[in-house]
Design an enzyme around this catalytic site. Structure first.
Site, short mmCIF file in Angstrom:
data_model
loop_
_atom_site.label_atom_id
_atom_site.label_comp_id
_atom_site.label_asym_id
_atom_site.label_seq_id
_atom_site.Cartn_x
_atom_site.Cartn_y
_atom_site.Cartn_z
N TYR A 33 46.65 35.05 41.91
CA TYR A 33 45.51 34.94 41.01
C TYR A 33 44.63 36.19 41.08
O TYR A 33 44.79 37.04 41.97
CB TYR A 33 44.69 33.68 41.32
CG TYR A 33 43.78 33.75 42.54
CD1 TYR A 33 44.28 33.73 43.83
CD2 TYR A 33 42.39 33.85 42.38
CE1 TYR A 33 43.44 33.78 44.93
CE2 TYR A 33 41.54 33.89 43.48
CZ TYR A 33 42.07 33.86 44.76
OH TYR A 33 41.24 33.91 45.83
N LYS A 150 47.34 38.27 46.86
CA LYS A 150 46.28 37.33 46.45
C LYS A 150 46.89 36.02 45.96
O LYS A 150 46.94 35.74 44.75
CB LYS A 150 45.39 37.98 45.38
CG LYS A 150 44.02 37.30 45.25
CD LYS A 150 43.04 38.17 44.50
CE LYS A 150 41.75 37.49 44.14
NZ LYS A 150 40.99 36.94 45.26
N GLU A 182 37.98 39.01 57.61
CA GLU A 182 37.18 39.07 56.37
C GLU A 182 36.47 37.74 56.18
O GLU A 182 36.61 36.83 56.98
CB GLU A 182 38.09 39.38 55.17
CG GLU A 182 39.20 38.37 54.97
CD GLU A 182 40.23 38.78 53.93
OE1 GLU A 182 39.91 39.52 52.99
OE2 GLU A 182 41.38 38.32 54.05
N LEU A 206 42.60 40.98 52.29
CA LEU A 206 42.78 41.30 50.88
C LEU A 206 42.18 42.68 50.59
O LEU A 206 41.10 43.00 51.10
CB LEU A 206 42.09 40.24 50.01
CG LEU A 206 42.38 40.44 48.52
CD1 LEU A 206 43.80 40.03 48.18
CD2 LEU A 206 41.40 39.68 47.66
N1 PDD Z 1 37.89 36.29 46.25
N2 PDD Z 1 38.89 38.68 50.64
C1 PDD Z 1 39.27 37.46 50.21
C2 PDD Z 1 39.95 36.54 51.15
C3 PDD Z 1 39.01 37.08 48.87
O1 PDD Z 1 39.39 35.87 48.43
C4 PDD Z 1 38.32 37.98 48.01
C5 PDD Z 1 38.04 37.65 46.57
C6 PDD Z 1 37.93 39.24 48.52
C7 PDD Z 1 37.22 40.27 47.67
O2 PDD Z 1 38.08 40.84 46.73
P1 PDD Z 1 37.53 41.37 45.32
O3 PDD Z 1 36.48 42.35 45.65
O4 PDD Z 1 38.71 41.98 44.68
O5 PDD Z 1 36.99 40.18 44.58
C8 PDD Z 1 38.25 39.55 49.83
C9 PDD Z 1 37.70 35.88 44.87
C10 PDD Z 1 36.46 36.43 44.27
C11 PDD Z 1 37.82 34.36 44.77
O6 PDD Z 1 38.71 33.84 45.42
O7 PDD Z 1 37.06 33.72 44.02
#
Ligand code: PDD
Length: 286
Positions: A33, A150, A182, A206
């Site tokens: 996703y 992801k 994280e 991620l």
């Molecule tokens: N989550 N680490 C994890 C485990 C994440 O699920 C996310 C993003 C990030 C940040 O990645 P980015 O900057 O590309 O959004 C880091 C999204 C926002 C979610 O699951 O809703």
């Protein structure tokens, strides 16, 4: 207004959109996703999300459902149909369904399932939560070893958010082998003596699209950055801390495991980076 969603080539009212009960996304979490934010009706860092989606699909030997140009078109059409000024677009691609349950991947001509929907979030940029800052707790990281992909395997991150909620906090940072990996849905940083510290990229976390942009902007603003492993104890002794994600941009962290950072309010570097990020992202939005 009924939300219009996208499923496999069709734009439908959300109540009419369906996916097979045999879909591998549903049965096996065999799906990836992306979440892209929308500010002023425009997409923030669409390119970054499209590139990471392709990488996630490649790593899992999944076919691309359409071209990047078509993907952009779908995102834009959903923003328009749902009149989104500020909000998020959720996209999910699964390995599809061959009409039964089997651990073995279905044949290569099985069509992926592609679903996109919008989440209207007025006030996303001018968020009261960001003005207050987040309280976090630390929890063990027991996720699988390919967090760079992801996938929709979000049960443990969901449990982490619930553990935080139960403890009166907003979110959790995860720890593996003594080091912070994280946040449950964001990348983690602390600031000490003007230096921003964050974990380096690997399969353990991620590769955040917001992380990449924020680190670039921090370097342009002459801020010092150290990409290295760090412990939760170091973070607790920091001057300030923050997280980054597409859904919350730069979010100041004001408390870790009940210990207030600095004076317990959002720190100057986190506030400044949030401002720079929002400013630059709006300018570059498409
Ligand atoms: N989550 N680490 C994890 C485990 C994440 O699920 C996310 C993003 C990030 C940040 O990645 P980015 O900057 O590309 O959004 C880091 C999204 C926002 C979610 O699951 O809703």
């Amino acid at each position: 207004m009924t939300r219009t969603v996208y499923v496999n080539g069709e734009y439908l009212p959300e109540t009419e959109a369906t996916v097979s009960i045999f879909d591998r996304g549903f049965l096996m979490a065999d799906a990836v996703y992306e979440v892209t934010s929308v500010l002023g009706g425009k997409l923030i860092d669409f390119e970054g999300h499209a590139v990471r989606l392709k990488r996630s699909l490649d790593e899992l030997d999944m076919a691309e459902p359409c071209t990047k140009e078509e993907l952009l078109e779908i995102h834009r059409k959903l923003v328009e149909l749902n009149e989104i000024d500020e909000g998020l677009i959720y996209l999910q691609v699964t390995r599809g369904s061959d009409g039964d349950r089997d651990f073995v991947f279905p044949s290569e001509d099985t069509k992926p399932t592609t679903v996109l929907f919008t989440q209207n979030k007025p006030g996303l940029a001018d968020s009261p939560a960001a003005k207050k800052g987040a309280k976090i707790i630390s929890i063990e990281d027991i996720r699988w070893g390919r967090r760079d992909i992801k996938t929709v395997q979000l049960l443990y991150p969901s449990m982490g958010k619930m553990m935080a909620k139960k403890a009166g906090a907003d979110d959790a940072w995860m720890i593996e082998d003594g080091y912070v990996t994280e946040g449950t849905s964001n990348n983690a940083y602390f600031v000490k003596d003007g230096v921003i510290v964050t974990r380096p990229l690997s399969n353990d976390i991620l590769h955040g699209i917001t992380r990449k942009a924020v680190l670039r902007m921090a370097a342009e603003a002459q801020l010092k950055i150290e990409e290295r492993l760090f412990t939760i104890e170091e973070a607790k002794e920091a001057d300030e801390a923050f997280t980054t994600s597409a859904s919350a941009f730069v979010m100041p962290v004001v408390e870790i495991d009940g210990i207030a950072l600095g004076d317990g309010s959002p720190g100057p570097i986190a506030k400044r980076l949030r401002e720079i990020y929002l400013d630059e992202s709006r300018k570059a939005a498409i």
